[in-house]
Design a protein around this motif. Sequence first.
Motif, PDB file in Angstrom:
ATOM      1  N   LEU A  18       0.821  -1.205   0.000  1.00 39.90           N
ATOM      2  CA  LEU A  18       0.000   0.000   0.000  1.00 39.90           C
ATOM      3  C   LEU A  18       0.858   1.260   0.000  1.00 39.90           C
ATOM      4  CD1 LEU A  18      -2.834  -1.000   2.503  1.00 39.90           C
ATOM      5  CD2 LEU A  18      -2.926  -0.979  -0.006  1.00 39.90           C
ATOM      6  N   ALA A  19       1.905   1.270   0.809  1.00 39.33           N
ATOM      7  CA  ALA A  19       2.774   2.452   0.889  1.00 39.33           C
ATOM      8  C   ALA A  19       3.488   2.708  -0.435  1.00 39.33           C
ATOM      9  CB  ALA A  19       3.785   2.278   2.018  1.00 39.33           C
ATOM     10  N   LEU A  20       4.001   1.642  -1.061  1.00 34.02           N
ATOM     11  CA  LEU A  20       4.705   1.815  -2.328  1.00 34.02           C
ATOM     12  C   LEU A  20       3.753   2.273  -3.435  1.00 34.02           C
ATOM     13  CD1 LEU A  20       7.103  -1.277  -2.252  1.00 34.02           C
ATOM     14  CD2 LEU A  20       7.746   1.141  -2.071  1.00 34.02           C
ATOM     15  N   ARG A  21       2.575   1.680  -3.477  1.00 32.91           N
ATOM     16  CA  ARG A  21       1.594   2.091  -4.496  1.00 32.91           C
ATOM     17  C   ARG A  21       1.141   3.527  -4.269  1.00 32.91           C
ATOM     18  NH1 ARG A  21      -1.921  -3.481  -5.355  1.00 32.91           N
ATOM     19  NH2 ARG A  21      -0.401  -4.422  -6.778  1.00 32.91           N
ATOM     20  N   GLN A  22       0.972   3.919  -3.024  1.00 25.94           N
ATOM     21  CA  GLN A  22       0.590   5.295  -2.723  1.00 25.94           C
ATOM     22  C   GLN A  22       1.675   6.265  -3.177  1.00 25.94           C
ATOM     23  OE1 GLN A  22       0.030   6.252   1.459  1.00 25.94           O
ATOM     24  NE2 GLN A  22      -1.582   7.701   0.925  1.00 25.94           N
ATOM     25  N   GLY A  23       2.919   5.812  -3.147  1.00 28.84           N
ATOM     26  CA  GLY A  23       4.037   6.626  -3.601  1.00 28.84           C
ATOM     27  C   GLY A  23       4.238   6.589  -5.108  1.00 28.84           C
ATOM     28  N   GLY A  24       3.361   5.891  -5.814  1.00 30.12           N
ATOM     29  CA  GLY A  24       3.416   5.855  -7.266  1.00 30.12           C
ATOM     30  C   GLY A  24       4.279   4.757  -7.865  1.00 30.12           C
ATOM     31  N   GLU A  25       4.732   3.830  -7.048  1.00 30.85           N
ATOM     32  CA  GLU A  25       5.576   2.742  -7.544  1.00 30.85           C
ATOM     33  C   GLU A  25       4.733   1.665  -8.230  1.00 30.85           C
ATOM     34  OE1 GLU A  25       8.777   3.036  -7.446  1.00 30.85           O
ATOM     35  OE2 GLU A  25       8.856   4.729  -6.071  1.00 30.85           O
ATOM     36  N   VAL A  26       5.344   0.973  -9.175  1.00 34.71           N
ATOM     37  CA  VAL A  26       4.727  -0.194  -9.805  1.00 34.71           C
ATOM     38  C   VAL A  26       5.010  -1.382  -8.892  1.00 34.71           C
ATOM     39  CG1 VAL A  26       4.763  -1.745 -11.788  1.00 34.71           C
ATOM     40  CG2 VAL A  26       5.047   0.723 -12.117  1.00 34.71           C
ATOM     41  N   VAL A  27       3.950  -2.010  -8.381  1.00 35.32           N
ATOM     42  CA  VAL A  27       4.109  -3.090  -7.422  1.00 35.32           C
ATOM     43  C   VAL A  27       3.394  -4.339  -7.920  1.00 35.32           C
ATOM     44  CG1 VAL A  27       3.708  -3.854  -5.051  1.00 35.32           C
ATOM     45  CG2 VAL A  27       4.232  -1.446  -5.509  1.00 35.32           C
ATOM     46  N   HIS A  28       4.133  -5.431  -7.974  1.00 42.26           N
ATOM     47  CA  HIS A  28       3.575  -6.754  -8.256  1.00 42.26           C
ATOM     48  C   HIS A  28       3.532  -7.486  -6.928  1.00 42.26           C
ATOM     49  CE1 HIS A  28       4.265  -6.031 -12.545  1.00 42.26           C
ATOM     50  NE2 HIS A  28       5.417  -5.509 -12.153  1.00 42.26           N
ATOM     51  N   ALA A  29       2.511  -8.317  -6.718  1.00 40.93           N
ATOM     52  CA  ALA A  29       2.316  -8.951  -5.421  1.00 40.93           C
ATOM     53  C   ALA A  29       2.064 -10.439  -5.577  1.00 40.93           C
ATOM     54  CB  ALA A  29       1.122  -8.300  -4.726  1.00 40.93           C
ATOM     55  N   THR A  30       2.569 -11.219  -4.604  1.00 31.63           N
ATOM     56  CA  THR A  30       2.291 -12.656  -4.604  1.00 31.63           C
ATOM     57  C   THR A  30       1.545 -13.048  -3.343  1.00 31.63           C
ATOM     58  OG1 THR A  30       4.227 -13.526  -3.403  1.00 31.63           O
ATOM     59  CG2 THR A  30       4.517 -13.035  -5.768  1.00 31.63           C
ATOM     60  N   SER A  31       0.876 -14.193  -3.444  1.00 32.74           N
ATOM     61  CA  SER A  31       0.197 -14.810  -2.312  1.00 32.74           C
ATOM     62  C   SER A  31       0.259 -16.313  -2.498  1.00 32.74           C
ATOM     63  CB  SER A  31      -1.269 -14.374  -2.265  1.00 32.74           C
ATOM     64  OG  SER A  31      -1.970 -15.109  -1.271  1.00 32.74           O
ATOM     65  N   ARG A  32       0.323 -17.035  -1.396  1.00 35.13           N
ATOM     66  CA  ARG A  32       0.275 -18.498  -1.491  1.00 35.13           C
ATOM     67  C   ARG A  32      -1.158 -18.999  -1.660  1.00 35.13           C
ATOM     68  NH1 ARG A  32      -1.301 -20.880   3.424  1.00 35.13           N
ATOM     69  NH2 ARG A  32      -1.172 -19.445   5.179  1.00 35.13           N
ATOM     70  N   ARG A  33      -2.098 -18.101  -1.452  1.00 37.60           N
ATOM     71  CA  ARG A  33      -3.509 -18.471  -1.545  1.00 37.60           C
ATOM     72  C   ARG A  33      -3.993 -18.357  -2.997  1.00 37.60           C
ATOM     73  NH1 ARG A  33      -2.260 -15.716   2.879  1.00 37.60           N
ATOM     74  NH2 ARG A  33      -2.849 -16.601   4.885  1.00 37.60           N
ATOM     75  N   PRO A  34      -4.404 -19.465  -3.599  1.00 41.10           N
ATOM     76  CA  PRO A  34      -4.829 -19.427  -5.012  1.00 41.10           C
ATOM     77  C   PRO A  34      -5.964 -18.444  -5.279  1.00 41.10           C
ATOM     78  CG  PRO A  34      -4.642 -21.699  -4.243  1.00 41.10           C
ATOM     79  CD  PRO A  34      -4.466 -20.814  -3.042  1.00 41.10           C
ATOM     80  N   GLU A  35      -6.879 -18.268  -4.323  1.00 37.78           N
ATOM     81  CA  GLU A  35      -8.019 -17.378  -4.539  1.00 37.78           C
ATOM     82  C   GLU A  35      -7.609 -15.910  -4.631  1.00 37.78           C
ATOM     83  OE1 GLU A  35      -7.764 -18.152  -0.057  1.00 37.78           O
ATOM     84  OE2 GLU A  35      -7.587 -19.354  -1.871  1.00 37.78           O
ATOM     85  N   ALA A  36      -6.411 -15.576  -4.174  1.00 38.68           N
ATOM     86  CA  ALA A  36      -5.944 -14.182  -4.237  1.00 38.68           C
ATOM     87  C   ALA A  36      -5.626 -13.756  -5.662  1.00 38.68           C
ATOM     88  CB  ALA A  36      -4.728 -13.986  -3.339  1.00 38.68           C
ATOM     89  N   SER A  37      -5.495 -14.726  -6.573  1.00 40.51           N
ATOM     90  CA  SER A  37      -5.229 -14.352  -7.973  1.00 40.51           C
ATOM     91  C   SER A  37      -6.389 -13.555  -8.561  1.00 40.51           C
ATOM     92  CB  SER A  37      -4.929 -15.583  -8.825  1.00 40.51           C
ATOM     93  OG  SER A  37      -6.036 -16.450  -8.833  1.00 40.51           O
ATOM     94  N   ALA A  38      -7.597 -13.733  -8.018  1.00 42.50           N
ATOM     95  CA  ALA A  38      -8.748 -12.947  -8.470  1.00 42.50           C
ATOM     96  C   ALA A  38      -8.591 -11.480  -8.110  1.00 42.50           C
ATOM     97  CB  ALA A  38     -10.038 -13.505  -7.868  1.00 42.50           C
ATOM     98  N   GLN A  39      -7.715 -11.172  -7.137  1.00 38.55           N
ATOM     99  CA  GLN A  39      -7.457  -9.785  -6.728  1.00 38.55           C
ATOM    100  C   GLN A  39      -6.173  -9.252  -7.354  1.00 38.55           C
ATOM    101  OE1 GLN A  39      -7.317 -10.388  -2.511  1.00 38.55           O
ATOM    102  NE2 GLN A  39      -9.517 -10.355  -2.274  1.00 38.55           N
TER     103      GLN A  39
END
Length: 112
Positions: A18-39
């Motif tokens: 959230l902090a990096l995105r608020q600062g205008g950075e391009v952020v890619h995110a991972t999760s071990r939870r398969p359902e998070a891919s919908a987000q």
Amino acid sequence: MSTLIIGADSAIGHALMLALRQGGEVVHATSRRPEASAQGYIHLDLAQSDLDRTPLPFVDVVFICAAMTGFSACQANPALARRINTQAPVALAKRLGADGAHSIFLSTNARL
């Protein structure tokens, strides 16, 4: 600057995202939870052995925020804890580093 946060749905990883995105950075995110891919999260489970086949973006910086953190869980399954907390992060740092990414690995001074 582009950033990858491994474990972006953890408390620290999410706040960092959230902090990096608020600062205008391009952020890619991972999760071990398969359902998070919908987000929009990339599915990445450090317990799995196929990490080298998971497509990851080219980034400048990778923050490794994912870990097996419960003392009792780590004591009950030390091989899994070693895989998640040591082997997988090192392999990912090497892989992404080969493409020029700098890795930041969160750690602890806790002792079992």
